[in-house]
Design a protein around this motif. Structure first.
Motif, PDB file in Angstrom:
ATOM      1  N   LEU A 175      -4.946  33.604   2.566  1.00 18.62           N
ATOM      2  CA  LEU A 175      -4.901  33.201   1.159  1.00 18.62           C
ATOM      3  C   LEU A 175      -4.027  31.963   0.964  1.00 18.62           C
ATOM      4  N   GLY A 176      -3.079  31.766   1.892  1.00 17.19           N
ATOM      5  CA  GLY A 176      -2.212  30.602   1.802  1.00 17.19           C
ATOM      6  C   GLY A 176      -2.913  29.299   2.117  1.00 17.19           C
ATOM      7  N   LEU A 177      -4.153  29.382   2.597  1.00 19.72           N
ATOM      8  CA  LEU A 177      -4.904  28.166   2.928  1.00 19.72           C
ATOM      9  C   LEU A 177      -5.555  27.524   1.702  1.00 19.72           C
ATOM     10  N   ILE A 178      -5.602  28.257   0.601  1.00 21.36           N
ATOM     11  CA  ILE A 178      -6.269  27.724  -0.603  1.00 21.36           C
ATOM     12  C   ILE A 178      -5.589  26.433  -1.040  1.00 21.36           C
ATOM     13  N   GLY A 179      -6.402  25.402  -1.212  1.00 23.65           N
ATOM     14  CA  GLY A 179      -5.902  24.104  -1.628  1.00 23.65           C
ATOM     15  C   GLY A 179      -5.584  23.168  -0.478  1.00 23.65           C
ATOM     16  N   GLN A 180      -5.569  23.695   0.754  1.00 22.53           N
ATOM     17  CA  GLN A 180      -5.253  22.859   1.904  1.00 22.53           C
ATOM     18  C   GLN A 180      -6.514  22.254   2.523  1.00 22.53           C
ATOM     19  N   ALA A 208     -12.311  37.683   7.365  1.00 25.22           N
ATOM     20  CA  ALA A 208     -12.109  36.771   6.233  1.00 25.22           C
ATOM     21  C   ALA A 208     -12.931  35.504   6.437  1.00 25.22           C
ATOM     22  N   ARG A 209     -13.435  34.973   5.347  1.00 24.09           N
ATOM     23  CA  ARG A 209     -14.220  33.748   5.381  1.00 24.09           C
ATOM     24  C   ARG A 209     -13.558  32.698   4.495  1.00 24.09           C
ATOM     25  N   ILE A 210     -13.576  31.452   4.971  1.00 27.85           N
ATOM     26  CA  ILE A 210     -12.981  30.341   4.246  1.00 27.85           C
ATOM     27  C   ILE A 210     -14.056  29.678   3.391  1.00 27.85           C
ATOM     28  N   ILE A 211     -13.816  29.586   2.115  1.00 28.89           N
ATOM     29  CA  ILE A 211     -14.735  28.900   1.207  1.00 28.89           C
ATOM     30  C   ILE A 211     -14.182  27.495   0.986  1.00 28.89           C
ATOM     31  N   THR A 212     -14.949  26.500   1.369  1.00 28.98           N
ATOM     32  CA  THR A 212     -14.485  25.116   1.281  1.00 28.98           C
ATOM     33  C   THR A 212     -15.441  24.261   0.464  1.00 28.98           C
ATOM     34  N   SER A 213     -15.026  23.031   0.249  1.00 28.53           N
ATOM     35  CA  SER A 213     -15.863  22.081  -0.475  1.00 28.53           C
ATOM     36  C   SER A 213     -17.090  21.691   0.332  1.00 28.53           C
TER      37      SER A 213
END
Length: 230
Positions: free
Chosen positions: A88-93, A200-205
Motif C-alpha cells: 500500500l505504501g507504493l501508491i503514488g510512487q 497483491a496486484r499493482i494498479i498503475t497508469s
C-alpha cells in the motif's frame, strides 16, 4: 483361531499400517493406533519394549514435524500479509515492472528492457491492440542492467496514436550475431493496490501487474533517461 493368535495378527496389522502410513497420519490418528496396539497385545507375549520405544520416538518425531509445519505456515502467512499491506505504501510512487503491455494516455510512455550479459544491439517494437507495428525505438544503452526509452506516442510517420493498450517486444542480438532474449519493462506511476486476490496486484497508469513483477520503486517524477522514436 486362538485369542492370542488373533491379537498377534491385529498387532502386526496395526504395526504394518502405522509403518506404511505414518507420513499420512495426523497426531491423533497415530496415537490412536499406538493405544489400540497396546490394548490388544497378548498379555502372555507383550510387545517388544525396544519396538515400543521406537514407536514412541516416531510419534515424538511426527509431533515435532507437525509443530514445525504449523510454525512455518504461520510464518509464511505473516510474511505474505506483511508484504501485501506494505504494498500500500507504493501508491503514488513510480515503479518498474516486468511486462510487455502498457496503456498509452495523453502523454508519452516509458518502456524498457533488462540486459543480462552483453548484447551487440537491441530495439523495442511497439504494437497496437490489433498487433500492428506503430513505432520502433532503437536502444542506445547496451550495458548490463535496466534501461528505458521514452515513446512520444507517435508512429513512425509522426502521427499521434490514440490512447489505449499497446504491447512491446524486444529484438536483440548477441555478440556472435544470434538472437538474444531481453526482459521487457514498463515504467509507470502506482495509482492503487488490489488486495482481493491471493497475490497483491499493482494498479498503475500503464496497467495492472502482479506484485511479483515489481523490479523497483522510485520517487515520483524521477524520470528515466531514454530516446524518442523518430
Amino acid at each position: 483361531m486362538p485369542i492370542s493368535a488373533t491379537n498377534s495378527v491385529a498387532s502386526a496389522a496395526d504395526t504394518a499400517s502405522k509403518t506404511a502410513k505414518i507420513n499420512a497420519l495426523g497426531q491423533e490418528q497415530f496415537l490412536t493406533l499406538l493405544i489400540a496396539q497396546l490394548k490388544h497385545q497378548d498379555p502372555l507375549n507383550p510387545s517388544d519394549p525396544t519396538e515400543f520405544t521406537s514407536q514412541l520416538a516416531q510419534y515424538s518425531q511426527l509431533e515435532q514435524l507437525f509443530n514445525l509445519n504449523d510454525s512455518m505456515s504461520q510464518l509464511t502467512a505473516a510474511a505474505n500479509s506483511s508484504e501485501r499491506y506494505n504494498a500500500l505504501g507504493l501508491i503514488g510512487q513510480e515503479v518498474v515492472v516486468e511486462g510487455n503491455t502498457f496503456a498509452l494516455g495523453d502523454g508519452p510512455a516509458q518502456v524498457g528492457y533488462k540486459i543480462d550479459g552483453m548484447v551487440a544491439g537491441a530495439s523495442v517494437t511497439i504494437k497496437n491492440s490489433a498487433g500492428q507495428t506503430v513505432a520502433t525505438l532503437k536502444a542506445t544503452d547496451l550495458s548490463e542492467g535496466n534501461h528505458f526509452l521514452t515513446w512520444d506516442g507517435r508512429d513512425s510517420n509522426g502521427n499521434s496514436m490514440a490512447p489505449g493498450t499497446y504491447s512491446i517486444s524486444i529484438n536483440a542480438t548477441n555478440m556472435d550475431g544470434t538472437n538474444a532474449t531481453l526482459t521487457p519493462l514498463v515504467h509507470a506511476q502506482v495509482t492503487g493496490i488490489d488486495l482481493s486476490g491471493p497475490e497483491a496486484r499493482i494498479i498503475t497508469s500503464s496497467g495492472e501487474y502482479k506484485i511479483s513483477a515489481l523490479y523497483g520503486a522510485f520517487v515520483k517524477n524521477q524520470n528515466a533517461t531514454g530516446n524518442t522514436s523518430g
